[in-house]
Write an enzyme that holds these catalytic residues in place. Structure first.
Site, PDB file in Angstrom:
ATOM      1  CB  THR A  71      31.373  -1.875  47.561  1.00  0.00           C
ATOM      2  OG1 THR A  71      31.879  -1.084  47.427  1.00  0.00           O
ATOM      3  CG2 THR A  71      30.969  -2.523  49.224  1.00  0.00           C
ATOM      4  CG  HIS A 144      31.825   3.082  51.343  1.00  0.00           C
ATOM      5  ND1 HIS A 144      32.214   2.004  50.272  1.00  0.00           N
ATOM      6  CD2 HIS A 144      29.908   3.064  50.842  1.00  0.00           C
ATOM      7  CE1 HIS A 144      31.500   1.535  49.391  1.00  0.00           C
ATOM      8  NE2 HIS A 144      30.070   2.635  49.461  1.00  0.00           N
ATOM      9  NE  ARG A 168      36.466  -0.435  38.636  1.00  0.00           N
ATOM     10  CZ  ARG A 168      35.299   0.384  38.589  1.00  0.00           C
ATOM     11  NH1 ARG A 168      34.100   0.025  39.746  1.00  0.00           N
ATOM     12  NH2 ARG A 168      34.770  -0.257  37.257  1.00  0.00           N
ATOM     13  CB  SER A 176      32.991   3.877  39.190  1.00  0.00           C
ATOM     14  OG  SER A 176      31.409   2.753  39.650  1.00  0.00           O
ATOM     15  CG  PHE A 265      28.009  -6.186  34.892  1.00  0.00           C
ATOM     16  CD1 PHE A 265      28.658  -5.662  35.941  1.00  0.00           C
ATOM     17  CD2 PHE A 265      27.153  -5.509  33.818  1.00  0.00           C
ATOM     18  CE1 PHE A 265      27.470  -4.270  35.451  1.00  0.00           C
ATOM     19  CE2 PHE A 265      26.633  -4.170  33.432  1.00  0.00           C
ATOM     20  CZ  PHE A 265      27.143  -3.697  34.506  1.00  0.00           C
ATOM     21  CD  GLU A 266      26.903  -9.802  31.682  1.00  0.00           C
ATOM     22  OE1 GLU A 266      26.768 -11.118  31.902  1.00  0.00           O
ATOM     23  OE2 GLU A 266      28.026  -9.057  30.791  1.00  0.00           O
ATOM     24  CG  PHE A 295      23.592   1.227  41.814  1.00  0.00           C
ATOM     25  CD1 PHE A 295      24.061   2.588  43.016  1.00  0.00           C
ATOM     26  CD2 PHE A 295      24.038   0.046  42.146  1.00  0.00           C
ATOM     27  CE1 PHE A 295      24.474   1.911  43.878  1.00  0.00           C
ATOM     28  CE2 PHE A 295      25.468  -0.534  43.194  1.00  0.00           C
ATOM     29  CZ  PHE A 295      25.339   0.745  44.119  1.00  0.00           C
TER      30      PHE A 295
END
Length: 333
Positions: A71, A144, A168, A176, A265-266, A295
């Site tokens: 999300t 959500h 996903r 997760s 992601f990094e 998170f």
């Protein structure tokens, strides 16, 4: 005017009900209800009808999902695309520029104010419905909620508002969500118990597959874009271009490449505007949650292989196969 929602309290007379009411309650969450088949915190009753009745504008953009399916990643991508790659504007905390519609319905902050006189959170947290309703700029909204609990005008597609839905693999989602619920929602049970809650559709925003398939059924609607987390991991530039076309935007290869780097992601994990570390810090300051962590944890595909037992994997696979049968939805493992 939509019909008033009806709520059924989830009692402790089943194994999963007992877990919810013992291992999944805390200072800001005291119980659970079922509404239109979905599991929600008891506090949702204060906001549910207001959400149903909320006005929807033709230029609204919603990112909808079951929790922990990509999300935040999708929100940042959508906001940057729709705002012509305004990276300076993207320095504003994501929940402020892309507020979470159902946030206030998840946590009883009133109880926190009574217990902690100096407790302070912004209005997009304490009354997210009011905050969003009063925005005088184009609205980007996260939710959500399953389709049946979203504002009625969004459910019946009576406006030209856009919905981007991201899904996903359920096993990675479960892993997760487990870590997330330990860190931010006060779950104190173990992973195996959490898996039972997940595939028995007894977690917040569940049932999982009904959530996904309601939006999957709208995949050919010109105002709905259905995305997969796994596709974003495999070829993010392609998903960026697809999303840009959906939002009426077009970018050069160089611009797409830069956005893909911004969304790596990094980069996301190090970016305080999107990594939710400020929220984790508030939880620690007021002793709301005792679990340490971050998170944004790993962002991987297939992490379930390292956590689930063979028996649990078989249970998930059989459950998923039965749920998607006849829908045309293809599982990505």
């Amino acid at each position: 005017m939509p019909e008033a929602l009806k709520y059924e309290k989830i009692e402790s007379d089943t194994e999963c009900g007992k877990v919810l009411n013992t291992l999944f309650v805390n200072k800001f969450r005291h119980g659970y209800v079922r509404v239109k088949g979905a599991v929600m915190p008891d506090y949702f009753k204060k906001f549910g009808d207001r959400i149903q009745q909320m006005d929807i504008r033709d230029d609204d953009v919603f990112v909808c999902s079951y929790p922990k399916t990509g999300t935040t990643w999708t929100q940042e991508m959508v906001w940057c695309i729709a705002n012509d790659l305004d990276y300076k504007g993207a320095e504003v905390f994501l929940p402020e520029r892309f507020p979470f519609l159902d946030h206030s319905a998840l946590f009883n902050y009133e109880a926190m104010y009574e217990e902690q006189p100096d407790f302070s959170v912004p209005d997009y947290v304490t009354d997210s419905v009011k905050y969003i309703s009063e925005l005088n700029t184009r609205r980007f909204i996260k939710s959500h909620l399953p389709l049946g609990l979203l504002p009625e005008k969004l459910q019946n597609f009576s406006t030209r508002a856009k919905i981007i839905y991201v899904c996903r693999n359920p096993k990675d989602t479960c892993v997760s969500y487990y870590h997330h619920c330990q860190l931010l929602e006060g779950y104190t049970g173990d992973f195996d118990t959490f898996c039972k809650l997940f595939n028995n559709d007894m977690l917040c925003f569940s049932p999982f597959w009904e959530h996904v398939l309601e939006f999957w059924a709208q995949r050919n609607n010109p105002d709905v874009l259905f995305l997969r987390y796994e596709d974003m991991k495999k070829d993010l530039p392609s998903v960026i271009r697809k999303t840009a076309a959906f939002l009426g935007k077009s970018f050069s290869e160089e611009e797409v490449s830069r956005l893909a780097q911004h969304l790596s992601f990094e980069s996301m994990k190090a970016n305080r505007a999107v990594n939710y570390e400020p929220v984790v810090e508030i939880n620690k300051k007021y002793n709301l949650i005792e679990k340490d962590g971050t998170f944004m944890r790993s962002g991987s595909v297939g992490g379930w292989k390292n956590m689930m037992t063979p028996q649990t994997i078989d249970q998930f696979d059989a459950w998923s196969d039965a749920k998607v049968k006849g829908s045309g939805f293809k599982l990505v493992c």
